[in-house]
Scaffold this motif. Structure first.
Motif, PDB file in Angstrom:
ATOM      1  N   ALA A 123     -11.573   7.079  11.791  1.00 17.33           N
ATOM      2  CA  ALA A 123     -11.694   8.361  12.484  1.00 17.33           C
ATOM      3  C   ALA A 123     -12.614   9.303  11.710  1.00 17.33           C
ATOM      4  CB  ALA A 123     -10.323   9.005  12.644  1.00 17.33           C
ATOM      5  N   ALA A 124     -13.311  10.158  12.433  1.00 16.61           N
ATOM      6  CA  ALA A 124     -14.160  11.173  11.817  1.00 16.61           C
ATOM      7  C   ALA A 124     -13.274  12.346  11.406  1.00 16.61           C
ATOM      8  CB  ALA A 124     -15.248  11.610  12.777  1.00 16.61           C
ATOM      9  N   VAL A 125     -12.688  12.241  10.230  1.00 15.28           N
ATOM     10  CA  VAL A 125     -11.805  13.281   9.702  1.00 15.28           C
ATOM     11  C   VAL A 125     -11.970  13.317   8.195  1.00 15.28           C
ATOM     12  CG1 VAL A 125      -9.862  11.639   9.651  1.00 15.28           C
ATOM     13  CG2 VAL A 125      -9.404  14.102   9.558  1.00 15.28           C
ATOM     14  N   LEU A 126     -12.041  14.510   7.639  1.00 15.50           N
ATOM     15  CA  LEU A 126     -12.125  14.697   6.196  1.00 15.50           C
ATOM     16  C   LEU A 126     -10.941  15.541   5.750  1.00 15.50           C
ATOM     17  CD1 LEU A 126     -15.930  15.385   5.607  1.00 15.50           C
ATOM     18  CD2 LEU A 126     -14.660  13.270   5.141  1.00 15.50           C
ATOM     19  N   HIS A 127     -10.240  15.083   4.749  1.00 17.59           N
ATOM     20  CA  HIS A 127      -9.005  15.718   4.307  1.00 17.59           C
ATOM     21  C   HIS A 127      -9.220  17.197   3.984  1.00 17.59           C
ATOM     22  CE1 HIS A 127      -5.618  16.381   1.373  1.00 17.59           C
ATOM     23  NE2 HIS A 127      -4.967  15.770   2.330  1.00 17.59           N
ATOM     24  N   ASP A 128     -10.145  17.490   3.089  1.00 16.67           N
ATOM     25  CA  ASP A 128     -10.338  18.884   2.662  1.00 16.67           C
ATOM     26  C   ASP A 128     -10.934  19.746   3.772  1.00 16.67           C
ATOM     27  OD1 ASP A 128      -9.296  18.271   0.195  1.00 16.67           O
ATOM     28  OD2 ASP A 128     -11.247  17.998  -0.777  1.00 16.67           O
ATOM     29  N   ARG A 129     -11.852  19.196   4.523  1.00 17.89           N
ATOM     30  CA  ARG A 129     -12.513  19.979   5.573  1.00 17.89           C
ATOM     31  C   ARG A 129     -11.588  20.258   6.754  1.00 17.89           C
ATOM     32  NH1 ARG A 129     -16.785  16.722   8.860  1.00 17.89           N
ATOM     33  NH2 ARG A 129     -14.825  16.061   9.867  1.00 17.89           N
ATOM     34  N   ASP A 130     -10.788  19.250   7.140  1.00 16.99           N
ATOM     35  CA  ASP A 130     -10.071  19.336   8.410  1.00 16.99           C
ATOM     36  C   ASP A 130      -8.610  19.751   8.301  1.00 16.99           C
ATOM     37  OD1 ASP A 130     -12.309  18.646   9.938  1.00 16.99           O
ATOM     38  OD2 ASP A 130     -12.014  16.529   9.494  1.00 16.99           O
ATOM     39  N   ASN A 131      -8.025  19.722   7.108  1.00 21.18           N
ATOM     40  CA  ASN A 131      -6.630  20.172   7.001  1.00 21.18           C
ATOM     41  C   ASN A 131      -6.427  21.618   7.445  1.00 21.18           C
ATOM     42  OD1 ASN A 131      -5.627  17.718   6.284  1.00 21.18           O
ATOM     43  ND2 ASN A 131      -4.943  18.312   4.242  1.00 21.18           N
ATOM     44  N   PRO A 132      -7.383  22.529   7.197  1.00 24.28           N
ATOM     45  CA  PRO A 132      -7.203  23.893   7.717  1.00 24.28           C
ATOM     46  C   PRO A 132      -7.126  23.961   9.241  1.00 24.28           C
ATOM     47  CG  PRO A 132      -8.811  23.902   5.939  1.00 24.28           C
ATOM     48  CD  PRO A 132      -8.530  22.461   6.255  1.00 24.28           C
ATOM     49  N   THR A 133      -7.592  22.923   9.922  1.00 28.61           N
ATOM     50  CA  THR A 133      -7.428  22.829  11.375  1.00 28.61           C
ATOM     51  C   THR A 133      -6.135  22.106  11.734  1.00 28.61           C
ATOM     52  OG1 THR A 133      -9.816  22.823  11.750  1.00 28.61           O
ATOM     53  CG2 THR A 133      -8.437  21.895  13.492  1.00 28.61           C
ATOM     54  N   ILE A 134      -5.868  21.005  11.044  1.00 26.19           N
ATOM     55  CA  ILE A 134      -4.712  20.172  11.369  1.00 26.19           C
ATOM     56  C   ILE A 134      -3.395  20.900  11.103  1.00 26.19           C
ATOM     57  CG2 ILE A 134      -3.456  18.072  10.698  1.00 26.19           C
ATOM     58  CD1 ILE A 134      -6.240  16.794  10.199  1.00 26.19           C
ATOM     59  N   TYR A 135      -3.264  21.557   9.961  1.00 25.70           N
ATOM     60  CA  TYR A 135      -1.972  22.132   9.578  1.00 25.70           C
ATOM     61  C   TYR A 135      -1.487  23.235  10.520  1.00 25.70           C
ATOM     62  CZ  TYR A 135      -0.961  19.475   5.383  1.00 25.70           C
ATOM     63  OH  TYR A 135      -0.608  18.462   4.518  1.00 25.70           O
ATOM     64  N   PRO A 136      -2.327  24.199  10.907  1.00 24.07           N
ATOM     65  CA  PRO A 136      -1.821  25.205  11.856  1.00 24.07           C
ATOM     66  C   PRO A 136      -1.439  24.608  13.210  1.00 24.07           C
ATOM     67  CG  PRO A 136      -3.795  25.989  10.751  1.00 24.07           C
ATOM     68  CD  PRO A 136      -3.668  24.537  10.416  1.00 24.07           C
ATOM     69  N   ARG A 137      -2.223  23.661  13.688  1.00 22.07           N
ATOM     70  CA  ARG A 137      -1.974  23.104  15.018  1.00 22.07           C
ATOM     71  C   ARG A 137      -0.826  22.097  15.033  1.00 22.07           C
ATOM     72  NH1 ARG A 137      -8.178  21.700  17.002  1.00 22.07           N
ATOM     73  NH2 ARG A 137      -8.995  23.847  16.949  1.00 22.07           N
ATOM     74  N   ALA A 138      -0.668  21.366  13.928  1.00 16.67           N
ATOM     75  CA  ALA A 138       0.303  20.272  13.912  1.00 16.67           C
ATOM     76  C   ALA A 138       1.585  20.609  13.179  1.00 16.67           C
ATOM     77  CB  ALA A 138      -0.334  19.030  13.274  1.00 16.67           C
ATOM     78  N   PHE A 139       1.627  21.736  12.455  1.00 17.00           N
ATOM     79  CA  PHE A 139       2.789  21.978  11.592  1.00 17.00           C
ATOM     80  C   PHE A 139       3.183  23.440  11.468  1.00 17.00           C
ATOM     81  CE2 PHE A 139       4.159  22.156   6.899  1.00 17.00           C
ATOM     82  CZ  PHE A 139       5.498  21.992   7.210  1.00 17.00           C
ATOM     83  N   LEU A 140       2.275  24.295  11.067  1.00 15.64           N
ATOM     84  CA  LEU A 140       2.645  25.648  10.664  1.00 15.64           C
ATOM     85  C   LEU A 140       2.690  26.655  11.812  1.00 15.64           C
ATOM     86  CD1 LEU A 140       0.597  25.880   7.351  1.00 15.64           C
ATOM     87  CD2 LEU A 140       3.076  25.650   7.547  1.00 15.64           C
ATOM     88  N   GLY A 141       1.932  26.424  12.850  1.00 14.83           N
ATOM     89  CA  GLY A 141       1.850  27.402  13.929  1.00 14.83           C
ATOM     90  C   GLY A 141       3.123  27.478  14.755  1.00 14.83           C
ATOM     91  N   SER A 142       3.307  28.604  15.446  1.00 14.69           N
ATOM     92  CA  SER A 142       4.515  28.796  16.255  1.00 14.69           C
ATOM     93  C   SER A 142       4.614  27.796  17.397  1.00 14.69           C
ATOM     94  CB  SER A 142       4.551  30.228  16.815  1.00 14.69           C
ATOM     95  OG  SER A 142       3.406  30.475  17.621  1.00 14.69           O
ATOM     96  N   GLY A 143       3.481  27.296  17.864  1.00 13.34           N
ATOM     97  CA  GLY A 143       3.482  26.282  18.915  1.00 13.34           C
ATOM     98  C   GLY A 143       2.973  24.942  18.421  1.00 13.34           C
ATOM     99  N   SER A 144       3.143  24.683  17.142  1.00 13.07           N
ATOM    100  CA  SER A 144       2.579  23.470  16.554  1.00 13.07           C
ATOM    101  C   SER A 144       3.162  22.215  17.185  1.00 13.07           C
ATOM    102  CB  SER A 144       2.832  23.460  15.037  1.00 13.07           C
ATOM    103  OG  SER A 144       4.217  23.540  14.750  1.00 13.07           O
ATOM    104  N   ASP A 145       2.299  21.211  17.323  1.00 11.26           N
ATOM    105  CA  ASP A 145       2.694  19.961  17.965  1.00 11.26           C
ATOM    106  C   ASP A 145       1.845  18.832  17.360  1.00 11.26           C
ATOM    107  OD1 ASP A 145       3.180  17.769  19.593  1.00 11.26           O
ATOM    108  OD2 ASP A 145       3.170  18.926  21.445  1.00 11.26           O
ATOM    109  N   LEU A 146       2.435  18.098  16.436  1.00  7.35           N
ATOM    110  CA  LEU A 146       1.663  17.080  15.729  1.00  7.35           C
ATOM    111  C   LEU A 146       1.194  15.964  16.658  1.00  7.35           C
ATOM    112  CD1 LEU A 146       3.450  14.228  14.964  1.00  7.35           C
ATOM    113  CD2 LEU A 146       4.748  15.922  13.680  1.00  7.35           C
TER     114      LEU A 146
END
Length: 399
Positions: free
Chosen positions: A184-207
């Motif tokens: 997959a085209a994903v970079l840990h350092d670059r993309d975690n700021p996108t992944i974490y709010p959407r998949a974990f930290l946000g009020s509507g997060s959905d992994l």
């Protein structure tokens, strides 16, 4: 027996210790508070001690994992063993003075040789794992294979999870997901700021939505080691589906209770209650040691086969299908396999590795294990930790 002088020289060779790293304030005057930092920075240093030792459970959604009524035996070493181990203990004391480590435990064959806490942390506190949770996911995947719930590591997630059909991650073999080689085209350092709010930290997060929606391709699966959070999250979706349970519930039934943990664990979740299983597993230091002991004993705890030796062996060896994650190929000085790190080329040392210094080390030959929890990863501390662990495996202890 290793002489203390030679050990001290080995530990210090070429490494300058920071002045007062472990003694830094870390908000001691406020009793190591928990909470959100400025700009809702959940890893703010001012809150790190408290957050990493149970605070996250008051801030974020978490599922409990109950301990059994009776814990498995974890003995205290007799005096003759502690005498033989004294040089390592003295070097460990120097190490603890130098680095911001919250807990350090070394054991062999179910006997604790050293256990120490700093920053007013206590043995009954649950220490967060960061990415050591990936290795817990690996053990659960192994149990699914043992039970025939998953047929093969060459199967794809979409064979088990209908919602993943037609998606990138749905079509990648479990082998390549567990080896961080999804393509997959994903970079840990670059993309975690996108992944974490959407998949974990946000009020509507959905992994699960994030996993299904990440479909950009970098290269064919199995080509290259590329560490990222989407691989374990996909595997977690498979485990939930084939067991019909939340990961925490399956972990409780299949791993935590058979292990004989002495304390309950917890797993942080997204807003939907799905475990964010790339991180977020919290457990006592001694229970992390029990997990390590389980691996050292080929999946057996007090006569019970919790996870198969076949899976432990699989996690510490490489076939032609795993060539991209062999020692020295995955990264300089390390190999990788099924969400475990490997500091040695022969696979005899297995390591769980987490952000800011969380480590579990297992020597399968001597059944020596080490657990460290910490709050910072700056500096050359890992070289010292590996040297200290290597020295510990060589100490001859009374039978």
């Amino acid at each position: 027996m290793i002489q203390r002088r030679s050990l001290a020289v080995a530990l210090a060779a070429g490494i300058a210790l920071p002045r007062g790293a472990a003694a830094a304030d870390w908000q001691q005057r406020f009793a190591y508070p928990t909470g959100w930092g400025g700009n809702r920075n959940w890893t703010d240093k001012d809150y790190r001690i408290g957050n990493y030792s149970g605070g996250y459970e008051t801030m974020l959604r978490a599922r409990p994992i109950a301990a059994p009524a009776q814990a498995s035996t974890l003995k205290t070493a007799p005096a003759e063993s502690l005498k033989a181990f004294a040089p390592i203990a003295e070097s460990a004391a120097d190490y603890l003075k130098a680095w911001p480590v919250t807990g350090l435990l070394i054991a062999r064959k179910g006997t604790v040789l050293l256990e120490s806490y700093q920053f007013d942390r206590k043995p009954d506190m649950r220490m967060t794992s960061w990415s050591m949770a990936k290795s817990v996911t690996s053990l659960l995947l192994g149990i699914c294979l043992d039970r025939g719930l998953v047929r093969s590591m060459d199967d794809t997630p979409q064979m088990y999870v209908d919602e993943l059909k037609g998606t990138l991650h749905g079509g990648i073999a479990l082998r390549h997901l567990a080896n961080m080689s999804s393509g997959a085209a994903v970079l840990h350092d670059r993309d975690n700021p996108t992944i974490y709010p959407r998949a974990f930290l946000g009020s509507g997060s959905d992994l699960e939505t994030v996993v299904r929606g990440w479909n950009a391709v970098q290269e064919p699966p199995g080509t290259r080691y590329n560490y990222n959070e989407l691989c374990p999250l996909t595997v977690g979706m498979v485990i939930r589906q084939v067991t019909g349970k939340p990961l925490a519930a399956f972990c409780e039934e299949a791993l935590w209770q058979p292990l004989g943990a002495e304390g309950s664990a917890s797993w942080l979740c997204d807003s939907k209650g799905k475990e964010f299983n790339c991180i977020g597993f919290g457990a006592r230091l001694r229970d992390w040691a029990r997990l390590a002991q389980l691996i050292a004993q080929d999946g057996i705890m007090e006569g019970r086969q919790v996870v198969s030796k076949k899976w432990v062996d699989e996690c510490s060896s490489w076939s032609a299908a795993d060539a991209q994650v062999r020692h020295g190929t995955a990264m300089r000085g390390f190999g990788y396999k099924n969400f475990f790190w490997h500091p040695k080329a022969d696979g005899s040392w297995m390591m769980m590795n987490g952000h800011h210094g969380q480590r579990v080390l297992v020597d399968r030959v001597t059944q020596t294990v080490l657990v460290q929890t910490a709050v910072e990863a700056e500096g050359p501390w890992q070289a010292q930790l590996l040297q200290m662990f290597g020295a510990a495996t060589k100490v001859g202890l009374p039978a």
